[in-house]
Write a protein that holds these residues in place. Structure first.
Motif, PDB file in Angstrom:
ATOM      1  N   SER A  72       0.821  -1.203   0.000  1.00  0.00           N
ATOM      2  CA  SER A  72       0.000   0.000   0.000  1.00  0.00           C
ATOM      3  C   SER A  72       0.861   1.261   0.000  1.00  0.00           C
ATOM      4  O   SER A  72       0.497   2.265  -0.611  1.00  0.00           O
ATOM      5  N   LEU A 112     -12.846   1.256 -10.082  1.00  0.00           N
ATOM      6  CA  LEU A 112     -13.255   2.047  -8.921  1.00  0.00           C
ATOM      7  C   LEU A 112     -14.717   1.781  -8.574  1.00  0.00           C
ATOM      8  O   LEU A 112     -15.078   1.736  -7.393  1.00  0.00           O
ATOM      9  N   GLU A 115     -14.642  -1.313  -6.720  1.00  0.00           N
ATOM     10  CA  GLU A 115     -14.095  -1.076  -5.380  1.00  0.00           C
ATOM     11  C   GLU A 115     -15.160  -0.487  -4.454  1.00  0.00           C
ATOM     12  O   GLU A 115     -15.324  -0.932  -3.313  1.00  0.00           O
ATOM     13  N   TYR A 247      -7.045  -5.352   1.530  1.00  0.00           N
ATOM     14  CA  TYR A 247      -8.353  -4.700   1.638  1.00  0.00           C
ATOM     15  C   TYR A 247      -8.386  -3.719   2.807  1.00  0.00           C
ATOM     16  O   TYR A 247      -9.003  -2.652   2.726  1.00  0.00           O
ATOM     17  N   VAL A 250      -7.257  -0.125   1.929  1.00  0.00           N
ATOM     18  CA  VAL A 250      -7.943   0.628   0.884  1.00  0.00           C
ATOM     19  C   VAL A 250      -8.659   1.812   1.523  1.00  0.00           C
ATOM     20  O   VAL A 250      -9.404   1.658   2.487  1.00  0.00           O
ATOM     21  N   SER A 396     -10.220  -6.607  -3.365  1.00  0.00           N
ATOM     22  CA  SER A 396      -8.760  -6.581  -3.391  1.00  0.00           C
ATOM     23  C   SER A 396      -8.237  -6.667  -4.814  1.00  0.00           C
ATOM     24  O   SER A 396      -7.334  -5.914  -5.195  1.00  0.00           O
ATOM     25  N   THR A 399      -8.872  -3.332  -6.723  1.00  0.00           N
ATOM     26  CA  THR A 399      -8.022  -2.256  -6.236  1.00  0.00           C
ATOM     27  C   THR A 399      -6.576  -2.487  -6.628  1.00  0.00           C
ATOM     28  O   THR A 399      -5.860  -1.548  -7.019  1.00  0.00           O
ATOM     29  N   TYR A 403      -4.269   0.075  -8.790  1.00  0.00           N
ATOM     30  CA  TYR A 403      -2.981   0.584  -8.319  1.00  0.00           C
ATOM     31  C   TYR A 403      -1.853   0.198  -9.272  1.00  0.00           C
ATOM     32  O   TYR A 403      -0.892   0.954  -9.437  1.00  0.00           O
TER      33      TYR A 403
END
Length: 630
Positions: A72, A112, A115, A247, A250, A396, A399, A403
């Motif tokens: 992250s 998104l 997400e 997760y 996030v 997960s 996302t 990323y």
């Protein structure tokens, strides 16, 4: 084919360009850090730690959280540079649309949506689990007996409580309900106090023998729960747990969207990301530590771990305090997860790459009513049909892909020729010389092409490395040799990319150690994606396929950027016909992002071309250099 490629890579521009943001820079370091912590600490603390410890990682869930925190952090600093490139607030969807192109923007925007939908559904499911624990799981038992679902990729029973909670929240948001910062702050304080109680009370009941069960001679480990000890499921379990624990982090990336409102963003945004990640990691690490020391990992309740853990030590008062605090915290997280969803649908509908009716704002409620209702129904159905474990996996993977794209975009933009005018002959000797010797000090068409190809090759070899990890035994000679060769190739590709000249554009924040940090982010994200199970990949690929069908059947033809490009072309043509303008400037790169060559200082616009401007910071017509970009 050329027109099709131009459609995929056309960039978002504005019809009116302003040099300075209208937003006030009022957010200090504390505000930014509190924003990141408040938007992230929720379901991961109260549900995820026990769920991952139960049958995935055991006590080593603490290491899983550490790996997820590192992944992250890499993603966060890449996100910060991506945000710094766009002179406006917005999400990764807006950033990618302005800097890379429409197809990449749609991919990120579609992820998104996944997400936010899964975030809403998973928090609702977690909240339902805590309510169920208050009544001794009678709700889940009754629904499982009367309406059992015998489908492998769905939950065990329809969760009508989750369905109803999401619809109720969607109705409140649709009719103009706004987040109250006062209530949000109160609930966040309740959340932090609850975590503190868990750490203190859990620490008082901790028993380190629960981390080495076979050694202590405790109860036999049930079948299907590994070998006991600190890593009962081995390294593979730790990495699979890290993919799920991702997760829990996030939400911190919302800090990077405050570039226009942050005081000293060059310092405060990256610092706030780091500080908030440290606080979040310490909370997860502490909670997972006391949880697995209070109760053996195989006795955890994956839906509501803390009530069962405090029941086991007969601390019933603390159980009720923690459970009520968790309900308040999850209510806040539910609102925070649901609130952005209609906005991303609104943004994509407003750009025409999703159905334009989603961008309609109701005249009475002043909200995107249809987008809110549609997103609420969709999230409610997901919450009702899928269990929490499946929802966390789906969120997960979406996302992680978003990323990954952000990190790739950072690499592309860092090594890109901004003007797209430095043409270099692409011949074998020149290419070979440039691969290993930096012959140019500034990016050009050849170095940009080398970088883009290198990034693609790096991603391909990273995928191959992840596949080899699944196919070969790490201890076997074949596995060691194969992974070593691919790993060496990955390092060579990073070095080749690093030898290319970088863009000199000034940004409020730049990722350090480029290209190694973005490449490492891509590698870690892909590796964590490969730790998720096959059904998660199938569900995710179905979601992506649905999105691409919508885009190619509707969005690519109805994009509002088509009209914007036409308007900009007309303005550029009119500008070149004015007295003093030159007709020798080629009208190139009509899809380049709206990047002015002037800035506003003290209310006056200053240009480096021959364009004129008025005193309020708006150009009457573009400069010659800016016309060329259009």
């Amino acid at each position: 084919m050329s027109n099709f490629w131009k459609s995929l890579t056309r960039r978002k521009t504005d019809d009116v360009n302003e040099g300075e943001s209208k937003l006030a820079r009022v957010l200090n370091l504390f505000d930014l850090t509190a924003l990141g912590v408040g938007s992230t600490l929720g379901l991961g603390v109260y549900v995820l730690a026990g769920q991952v410890a139960y049958n995935i990682a055991g006590p080593a869930v603490t290491i899983s959280f550490l790996i997820a925190a590192i992944a992250s952090a890499f993603a966060g600093i890449c996100y910060a540079e991506f945000a710094a490139r766009v002179p406006k607030a917005g999400s990764a969807y807006v950033y990618s649309y302005v800097t890379i192109g429409e197809f990449v923007a749609f991919t990120i925007g579609w992820n998104l949506i996944l997400e936010y939908v899964i975030g809403t559904a998973s928090v609702a499911r977690g909240l339902s689990g805590y309510f169920d624990s208050l009544i001794d799981n009678n709700m889940s038992k009754a629904l499982n007996e009367s309406m059992h679902i015998d489908v492998s990729f769905l939950g065990d029973y329809p969760d009508f409580l989750s369905f109803g909670m999401v619809l109720l929240l969607a109705a409140l948001l649709a009719f103009g309900a706004k987040e109250s910062s006062f209530l949000n702050n109160i609930f966040t304080c309740v959340n932090l106090v609850t975590i503190g109680i868990v750490l203190v009370a859990g620490g008082m009941n901790a028993n380190v023998d629960n981390w080495r069960l076979p050694v202590s001679g405790g109860e036999p480990i049930p079948d299907g729960f590994g070998t006991g000890g600190f890593m009962p499921f081995g390294i593979a379990g730790v990495m699979a747990g890290a993919a799920k624990c991702f997760y829990g982090f996030v939400g911190f990336d919302c800090i990077a969207t405050t570039g226009e409102e942050a005081i000293n963003p060059k310092r405060n945004i990256p610092l706030a990301i780091v500080v908030s990640l440290i606080i979040i990691f310490l909370a997860y690490f502490g909670v997972s530590t006391v949880l697995t020391m209070m109760l053996p990992y195989y006795l955890q309740d994956p839906d509501a771990p803390f009530p069962k853990a405090f029941d086991a030590v007969e601390w019933y008062t603390i159980k009720w305090i923690v459970t009520i605090g968790a309900v308040f915290a999850l209510c806040t997280s539910l609102l925070g997860a649901m609130f952005p969803l209609p906005r991303i649908l609104y943004a994509m509908g407003n750009d025409g790459i999703l159905f334009k009716r989603l961008a309609n704002v109701h005249p009475y409620t002043k909200t995107p009513l249809l987008a809110t209702i549609v997103s609420g129904i969709f999230a409610a159905i997901m919450a009702m049909l899928f269990n929490l474990d499946q929802l966390v996996d789906m969120m997960s993977i979406g996302t992680l892909l978003a990323y990954t794209i952000v990190a790739i975009c950072v690499l592309v933009l860092r090594y890109q020729d901004e003007q797209m005018t430095r043409l270099v002959s692409v011949r074998a000797p020149n290419v070979f010389r440039q691969l290993f010797c930096n012959s140019y000090r500034e990016p050009n068409t050849m170095t940009s092409a080398i970088t883009k190809i290198g990034i693609v090759v790096f991603a391909v070899f990273a995928i191959i490395w992840c596949i080899f990890m699944k196919v070969f035994e790490i201890e076997a000679t074949s596995g060691i040799v194969s992974l070593s060769i691919v790993g060496l190739l990955l390092i060579i590709i990073c070095i080749v990319i690093g030898l290319q000249p970088v863009s000199t554009i000034e940004l409020t924040f730049k990722v350090p150690l480029v290209p190694f940090v973005p490449c490492l982010s891509v590698f870690v994200n892909l590796y964590l994606m490969f730790q998720l199970d096959l059904f998660t990949w199938i569900r995710f690929l179905i979601w992506i396929a649905i999105g691409y069908i919508i885009y190619f059947a509707y969005g690519i033809r109805h994009s509002t950027q088509i009209t914007r490009n036409r308007n900009h072309a007309e303005i550029a043509a009119n500008t070149m016909q004015r007295p003093g303008s030159s007709a020798d400037y080629p009208q190139q790169h009509e899809n380049r992002a709206f990047e002015p060559d002037w800035k506003v200082e003290n209310g006056n616009a200053h240009g480096n071309g021959n364009g004129n401007s008025n005193g309020n910071g708006k150009a009457l017509y573009p400069s010659h250099e800016y016309s060329e970009k259009l």
